[in-house]
Scaffold this motif. Structure first.
Motif, PDB file in Angstrom:
ATOM      1  N   ILE A  68       5.725   7.703  -5.327  1.00 37.21           N
ATOM      2  CA  ILE A  68       5.056   8.986  -5.541  1.00 37.21           C
ATOM      3  C   ILE A  68       4.743   9.668  -4.206  1.00 37.21           C
ATOM      4  O   ILE A  68       5.010  10.853  -4.025  1.00 37.21           O
ATOM      5  N   ASN A 101      -6.269   9.822  -5.934  1.00 35.05           N
ATOM      6  CA  ASN A 101      -5.171  10.784  -5.990  1.00 35.05           C
ATOM      7  C   ASN A 101      -4.270  10.485  -7.180  1.00 35.05           C
ATOM      8  O   ASN A 101      -4.745  10.422  -8.301  1.00 35.05           O
ATOM      9  N   ALA A 102      -2.985  10.266  -6.958  1.00 34.94           N
ATOM     10  CA  ALA A 102      -2.050  10.038  -8.059  1.00 34.94           C
ATOM     11  C   ALA A 102      -2.142   8.629  -8.648  1.00 34.94           C
ATOM     12  O   ALA A 102      -1.626   8.372  -9.731  1.00 34.94           O
TER      13      ALA A 102
END
Length: 132
Positions: A68, A101-102
């Motif tokens: 990612i 975050n992700a």
């Protein structure tokens, strides 16, 4: 437990007229040896961590990489730079538990023991350069 047995033996040894200063020194040395051998309380099982990692983390972090965010790998330098608190099992545990975050949080999906095992595996693998 070993420390308690060791301490009991030392106390009972004083009945045999051993110099108490020597007993105190031995007890202190035993306490230091025990604390070093025990290691951090959160040290997990690397082998179990590898299995949990492969089942839950490898989709994004196979081989210590990050599909990612490619710059935020699980390699030593990236962990030092990007991981809150630096490269340590405690910091990895925090990241895995809470996400960021992700990265999703795994605190509700994995037990504390599983997360400690994953953290041990990640740190151990990063130190080894993710060689398999």
């Amino acid at each position: 437990m070993k420390f308690a047995i060791f301490a009991t033996l030392l106390v009972s040894a004083s009945a045999f007229s051993i110099n108490k200063a020597d007993v105190a020194k031995a007890a202190a040395a035993g306490a230091i040896a025990f604390s070093v051998a025990a290691g951090p309380a959160f040290a997990g099982d690397v082998g179990a961590g590898e299995q949990i990692f492969n089942a839950n983390c490898a989709a994004c972090h196979a081989g210590g990489q990050n599909v990612i965010m490619p710059e935020k790998t699980l390699e030593k330098e990236a962990l030092d730079q990007y991981l809150s608190g630096g490269r340590s099992e405690k910091s990895v545990m925090t990241q895995v538990t809470n996400g960021k975050n992700a990265m999703p949080a795994f605190g509700g999906r994995l037990s504390e023991e599983d997360i400690a095992n994953v953290a041990s595996y990640v740190i151990s693998s990063a130190e080894a350069g993710w060689e398999e």
